[in-house]
Design a protein around this motif. Structure first.
Motif, mmCIF file in Angstrom:
data_model
loop_
_atom_site.group_PDB
_atom_site.id
_atom_site.type_symbol
_atom_site.label_atom_id
_atom_site.label_comp_id
_atom_site.label_asym_id
_atom_site.label_seq_id
_atom_site.Cartn_x
_atom_site.Cartn_y
_atom_site.Cartn_z
ATOM 1 N N MET B 221 -14.706 -1.633 23.796
ATOM 2 C CA MET B 221 -15.873 -1.276 24.600
ATOM 3 C C MET B 221 -16.562 0.012 24.168
ATOM 4 S SD MET B 221 -14.429 -1.797 28.435
ATOM 5 C CE MET B 221 -15.975 -1.803 29.333
ATOM 6 N N SER B 222 -15.794 0.922 23.574
ATOM 7 C CA SER B 222 -16.271 2.302 23.544
ATOM 8 C C SER B 222 -17.073 2.669 22.306
ATOM 9 C CB SER B 222 -15.067 3.247 23.620
ATOM 10 O OG SER B 222 -14.094 2.746 24.485
ATOM 11 N N ASP B 223 -17.987 3.608 22.503
ATOM 12 C CA ASP B 223 -18.605 4.276 21.360
ATOM 13 C C ASP B 223 -17.606 5.265 20.775
ATOM 14 O OD1 ASP B 223 -21.206 3.106 21.465
ATOM 15 O OD2 ASP B 223 -21.538 4.256 23.291
ATOM 16 N N ARG B 224 -16.985 6.002 21.653
ATOM 17 C CA ARG B 224 -15.935 6.925 21.229
ATOM 18 C C ARG B 224 -14.766 6.880 22.202
ATOM 19 N NH1 ARG B 224 -18.244 12.778 19.975
ATOM 20 N NH2 ARG B 224 -19.729 12.291 21.636
ATOM 21 N N ILE B 225 -13.598 7.234 21.700
ATOM 22 C CA ILE B 225 -12.401 7.230 22.530
ATOM 23 C C ILE B 225 -11.773 8.620 22.489
ATOM 24 C CG2 ILE B 225 -10.081 6.276 22.832
ATOM 25 C CD1 ILE B 225 -11.046 3.740 21.461
ATOM 26 N N ALA B 226 -11.439 9.131 23.683
ATOM 27 C CA ALA B 226 -10.685 10.374 23.739
ATOM 28 C C ALA B 226 -9.248 10.004 24.073
ATOM 29 C CB ALA B 226 -11.259 11.299 24.807
ATOM 30 N N VAL B 227 -8.362 10.177 23.111
ATOM 31 C CA VAL B 227 -6.954 9.857 23.360
ATOM 32 C C VAL B 227 -6.301 11.062 24.016
ATOM 33 C CG1 VAL B 227 -4.763 9.175 22.356
ATOM 34 C CG2 VAL B 227 -6.887 8.326 21.376
ATOM 35 N N MET B 228 -5.762 10.854 25.217
ATOM 36 C CA MET B 228 -5.160 11.959 25.962
ATOM 37 C C MET B 228 -3.650 11.882 25.910
ATOM 38 S SD MET B 228 -7.374 12.532 29.417
ATOM 39 C CE MET B 228 -6.382 13.907 29.958
ATOM 40 N N ASN B 229 -3.055 13.051 25.900
ATOM 41 C CA ASN B 229 -1.602 13.123 25.964
ATOM 42 C C ASN B 229 -1.234 14.414 26.683
ATOM 43 O OD1 ASN B 229 1.114 12.659 25.537
ATOM 44 N ND2 ASN B 229 1.100 13.601 23.504
ATOM 45 N N ALA B 230 -0.461 14.288 27.757
ATOM 46 C CA ALA B 230 0.023 15.448 28.504
ATOM 47 C C ALA B 230 -1.092 16.451 28.814
ATOM 48 C CB ALA B 230 1.149 16.132 27.737
ATOM 49 N N GLY B 231 -2.203 15.958 29.357
ATOM 50 C CA GLY B 231 -3.250 16.840 29.832
ATOM 51 C C GLY B 231 -4.179 17.402 28.768
ATOM 52 N N ARG B 232 -4.010 16.952 27.531
ATOM 53 C CA ARG B 232 -4.891 17.415 26.452
ATOM 54 C C ARG B 232 -5.501 16.216 25.744
ATOM 55 N NH1 ARG B 232 -4.121 21.821 23.767
ATOM 56 N NH2 ARG B 232 -2.859 23.501 24.645
ATOM 57 N N ILE B 233 -6.601 16.489 25.046
ATOM 58 C CA ILE B 233 -7.177 15.437 24.215
ATOM 59 C C ILE B 233 -6.617 15.575 22.802
ATOM 60 C CG2 ILE B 233 -9.297 14.574 23.168
ATOM 61 C CD1 ILE B 233 -10.700 15.121 25.765
ATOM 62 N N GLU B 234 -5.925 14.560 22.338
ATOM 63 C CA GLU B 234 -5.296 14.597 21.014
ATOM 64 C C GLU B 234 -6.310 14.343 19.918
ATOM 65 O OE1 GLU B 234 -0.958 15.008 21.454
ATOM 66 O OE2 GLU B 234 -1.851 14.175 19.648
ATOM 67 N N GLN B 235 -7.177 13.384 20.178
ATOM 68 C CA GLN B 235 -8.202 13.064 19.187
ATOM 69 C C GLN B 235 -9.375 12.424 19.890
ATOM 70 O OE1 GLN B 235 -6.794 10.822 15.834
ATOM 71 N NE2 GLN B 235 -8.833 10.627 14.920
ATOM 72 N N TYR B 236 -10.572 12.752 19.407
ATOM 73 C CA TYR B 236 -11.779 12.230 20.021
ATOM 74 C C TYR B 236 -12.651 11.700 18.916
ATOM 75 C CZ TYR B 236 -15.927 12.223 23.047
ATOM 76 O OH TYR B 236 -17.035 11.869 23.778
ATOM 77 N N ARG B 245 -7.908 6.680 10.687
ATOM 78 C CA ARG B 245 -7.523 8.051 10.364
ATOM 79 C C ARG B 245 -7.013 8.792 11.596
ATOM 80 N NH1 ARG B 245 -12.018 6.874 7.915
ATOM 81 N NH2 ARG B 245 -13.325 7.794 9.521
ATOM 82 N N PRO B 246 -5.879 8.359 12.135
ATOM 83 C CA PRO B 246 -5.320 9.082 13.272
ATOM 84 C C PRO B 246 -4.929 10.496 12.852
ATOM 85 C CG PRO B 246 -3.760 7.457 12.445
ATOM 86 C CD PRO B 246 -5.024 7.254 11.684
ATOM 87 N N GLU B 247 -5.278 11.478 13.658
ATOM 88 C CA GLU B 247 -5.011 12.860 13.269
ATOM 89 C C GLU B 247 -3.594 13.290 13.596
ATOM 90 O OE1 GLU B 247 -8.066 15.108 15.159
ATOM 91 O OE2 GLU B 247 -9.639 14.146 13.944
ATOM 92 N N THR B 248 -2.990 12.615 14.569
ATOM 93 C CA THR B 248 -1.626 13.004 14.927
ATOM 94 C C THR B 248 -0.726 11.778 14.964
ATOM 95 O OG1 THR B 248 -1.925 12.706 17.285
ATOM 96 C CG2 THR B 248 -2.511 14.863 16.404
ATOM 97 N N GLU B 249 0.545 12.052 14.932
ATOM 98 C CA GLU B 249 1.515 10.973 14.981
ATOM 99 C C GLU B 249 1.416 10.233 16.315
ATOM 100 O OE1 GLU B 249 5.509 12.324 14.275
ATOM 101 O OE2 GLU B 249 6.312 10.382 14.871
ATOM 102 N N PHE B 250 1.151 11.012 17.385
ATOM 103 C CA PHE B 250 1.022 10.392 18.704
ATOM 104 C C PHE B 250 -0.082 9.339 18.695
ATOM 105 C CE2 PHE B 250 -1.139 10.085 22.752
ATOM 106 C CZ PHE B 250 -0.098 9.739 23.592
ATOM 107 N N VAL B 251 -1.233 9.721 18.157
ATOM 108 C CA VAL B 251 -2.366 8.792 18.136
ATOM 109 C C VAL B 251 -2.028 7.578 17.285
ATOM 110 C CG1 VAL B 251 -4.766 8.493 17.433
ATOM 111 C CG2 VAL B 251 -4.053 10.602 18.560
ATOM 112 N N ALA B 252 -1.413 7.810 16.132
ATOM 113 C CA ALA B 252 -1.077 6.704 15.234
ATOM 114 C C ALA B 252 -0.129 5.726 15.916
ATOM 115 C CB ALA B 252 -0.432 7.250 13.965
ATOM 116 N N THR B 253 0.802 6.246 16.703
ATOM 117 C CA THR B 253 1.748 5.377 17.387
ATOM 118 C C THR B 253 1.094 4.683 18.568
ATOM 119 O OG1 THR B 253 3.246 7.214 16.985
ATOM 120 C CG2 THR B 253 4.144 5.332 18.166
#
Ligand SMILES: Nc1ncnc2c1ncn2[C@@H]1O[C@H](COP(=O)(O)OP(=O)(O)OP(=O)(O)O)[C@@H](O)[C@H]1O
Ligand SMILES: [Mg+2]
Lengths: 289, 358
Positions: B221-236, B245-253
């Motif tokens: 659905m999205s134009d952009r996605i903000a992936v959140m983890n523990a109250g922070r945005i990991e990647q937007y 191109r996931p920037e962190t291991e969390f996002v990649a997983t």
């Protein structure tokens, strides 16, 4: 055109389930239950109904010897009884109104806000009903003498309202608490002020509970005799207090007539409330949260 | 064996987000402590006008909390929230230019569908005729005109969802907020409704924030996605970038599926080492015959997944999973597995991307 008959439906529809012993026992129990209900609940009412129209009634007969409307005439023509009816119909609605004005805001506060002493207040409301009523009324009467409230409308009203506080607080508090926060938030999000949210969402959704409370309060006020007698007699006689003197001074038939009159508003109110609450939005409303 | 395509095909994004200029939503330094714990931790987010952004993250990461602060049901401890350039964080929910669709729809059961949708307009003191007009227009938009006079409890979950959407849309909000709007729908309906929402959102060009924990929903659905983890945005970033191109291991997983292997990749061979390798199952390619860069592998387990199969492999250097289409493989079968691409993570962050011989 070909007519297609399904050979399976014919015989199948004709077979009947045999009456098993199990189902016979079950229906016997149902019959027994119904009979007991009729005897113990409808029986006295029926007796009352017959009694109100009875002339002479010699003991072993199942029905009276003759029928008459005389007792109804006695009641209707008796001025004191008419006044009692008027008084009851004056105090009961007024009690509900006053009680609602005092208790509903409290009920809302109990449901929505957590303030110190909240539990204590809720429990102590019950405590007022736990004491023997007469004790409470005697203390109250002493106070009323000092305040010149004996034999006044206000005095009786206070007694009646006191008897309804528990209903008018606990039931609506539960009803308010059951209104999902989400629904209130949705209204706020739509642009409604807090007052508007209450009027348009919270109150209508809690209404069935409030109506139940109002009906119970009405009936409580309508039936209140002890306190009313103590504080109001003889200046203000209501239907139940008048009952006392009737039972003592008239034939039992008059008491029967009066009981029926006393029951009419209660029954009518219960039926109306029942229809509104069970047939209405309450059942529907609880399907979505 | 054929090469399987990436599972989640990102939609061609129609409007490439431009620079945030006045319009849309801008959040700066949002902070919230609840029950003694930091729930939202210095969060920044900017959504362009007309853009649809998903807040995606695991349960409890603070998505709903963030959305409720934007809507005005929860007061932030710090930070600013601007809608179309106007600071709103001091306003109550009733005065904010946003409209929210609740997870359980929050329709008022004592009002008909039309009354539900008309309520916000009634508050704006519109005439009866105008309210009726607008309600009908928006009901047509969500194709529910035939349920105008139904009570919410009488209509299906999907229809309730659309009524809730209509009630938000009729307010012509500058910002549309949706909290897991599809989670109460069955799988099939979810796909249909999310397409409906996307279509309507694009037609009307409403700036939209959707909370979800369903990555497929967010991706489609999205134009952009903000992936959140523990109250922070990991990647937007855009769905495509998030996957590729996931920037962190969390996002990649969290986005898609990943083989997580400790070691480093040299000439297609994994050698033990300190880093973490992330290999997408579709980047593990199987060959029937020996192939340059491929190592012999044994099939250990096969899980049919409908239009593809998930194959668990044992290679000399590691255990790997691969997505494979075509005829069903058998456990014990011999094959040759090639790692075509791998990401290297150090301390949870992406440090290198290696594409082997292509
Ligand atoms: N009033 C509160 N008091 C204390 N903690 C809270 C409160 N509200 C939320 N939390 C905590 O904040 C965290 C984030 O909650 P939130 O509802 O924002 O999560 P979420 O990302 O929406 O999760 P989900 O996907 O499960 O809906 C949770 O750990 C929750 O327990
Ligand atoms: Mg949530």
């Amino acid at each position: 055109m070909a007519i297609i008959t399904d050979s399976r439906t014919g015989p199948a529809s004709r077979t009947r389930r045999p009456l098993t012993l199990d189902s016979m026992v079950r229906s016997a129990l149902v019959v027994l239950f119904v009979v007991l209900m009729v005897v113990f609940i409808l029986g006295p009412l029926l007796w009352l109904g017959v009694r109100a129209f009875a002339g002479n009634w010699t003991f072993p007969n199942l029905l009276p010897d003759d029928w008459t409307l005389r007792w109804w005439q006695v009641v209707i023509n008796d001025g004191a009884l008419g006044v009692a009816v008027q008084n009851s119909l004056f105090f009961a609605p007024l009690t509900v109104l006053v009680s609602a004005i005092i208790c509903l805001p409290a009920a809302y506060a109990f449901a929505r806000f957590d303030f110190p002493g909240r539990r204590f207040f809720l429990i102590s409301l019950f405590a007022t009903n736990a004491f023997p009523k007469m004790g409470l009324f005697v203390t109250l009467a002493a106070l009323f003498y000092a305040l010149n409230l004996m034999n006044t409308v206000l005095g009786i009203l206070v007694v009646h309202v006191l008897g309804t506080v528990v209903f008018m607080t606990w039931i609506p508090a539960a009803a308010f608490a059951a209104v999902p926060r989400n629904l209130e938030e949705a209204a706020r999000d739509a642009g409604a002020s807090k007052l508007r949210v209450f009027a348009s969402v919270t109150l209508p959704m809690a209404l069935p509970g409030i109506i139940v409370a109002a009906v119970m309060s009405f009936l409580a006020s309508f039936d209140e005799a002890q306190g009313t007698y103590l504080v109001g007699a003889p200046a203000f006689m209501t239907m139940p207090t008048q009952m006392y003197s009737l039972v003592l001074n008239y034939p039992t038939q008059v008491a029967a007539v009066f009981s029926i009159l006393l029951a009419i508003p209660s029954v009518a109110l219960m039926l109306a409330a029942h229809k509104h609450i069970l047939g209405g939005q309450l059942a529907e409303g609880f399907q979505i949260k | 064996m054929t090469i399987h395509e990436p599972l989640t095909e990102p939609p061609a994004s129609t409007t490439e987000p431009g620079a945030a200029a006045g319009g849309g939503l801008t959040i700066r330094g949002l902070h919230k402590i609840l029950g003694g714990r930091t729930i939202i931790d210095n969060l920044d987010l900017s959504v362009n006008e007309g853009e649809l952004v998903s807040l995606l993250g695991p349960s409890g990461c603070g998505k709903t909390t963030t959305l409720r602060m934007i809507a005005g049901f929860l007061e932030p401890d710090a930070g600013s929230i601007e809608v179309e350039g106007q600071e709103v964080s001091h306003l109550g929910a009733e005065n904010r230019p946003s409209a929210m669709v609740f997870q359980n729809y929050a329709l008022w059961p004592h009002m008909t569908v039309a009354k539900n949708i008309g309520f916000p307009l009634k508050l704006r003191k519109m005439s009866k005729a105008e309210i009726n007009d607008r309600v009908e227009t928006v009901l047509e938009l969500v194709s529910l005109l035939h349920h105008k006079d139904s009570k919410p409890a009488r209509i299906s979950g999907g229809e309730q969802q659309r009524v809730a959407l209509a009630r938000a849309l009729v307010q012509e909000p500058k910002l549309l907020l949706l909290d897991e709007p599809l989670s109460n729908l069955d799988a099939k309906l979810r796909v249909k409704v999310r397409e409906d929402i996307r279509k309507i959102q694009q037609e009307l060009g409403i700036t939209t924030v959707i909370v979800t924990h369903d990555q497929e929903e967010a991706m489609s659905m999205s134009d952009r996605i903000a992936v959140m983890n523990a109250g922070r945005i990991e990647q937007y970033s855009t769905p495509e970038a998030l996957y590729a191109r996931p920037e962190t291991e969390f996002v990649a997983t969290f986005i898609g599926s990943m083989n997580r292997v400790e070691g480093s990749l040299n000439n297609g061979l994994i050698s033990a080492g300190g880093d973490i390798l992330g290999i997408r199952p579709e980047d593990v390619i199987l060959h029937d015959v020996p192939f340059d860069g491929a190592l012999p592998a044994t099939v250990e387990r096969v899980v049919p997944r409908g239009h593809f199969q998930e194959v668990y492999l044992r290679r000399a250097d590691a255990q790997l999973r691969s997505f494979v289409t075509g005829e069903l493989m058998q456990p014990g079968q011999q094959t040759y597995a090639e790692i075509r691409k791998a990401m290297t993570f150090r301390d949870g962050r992406l440090v290198a991307e290696s594409g082997a011989a292509r």
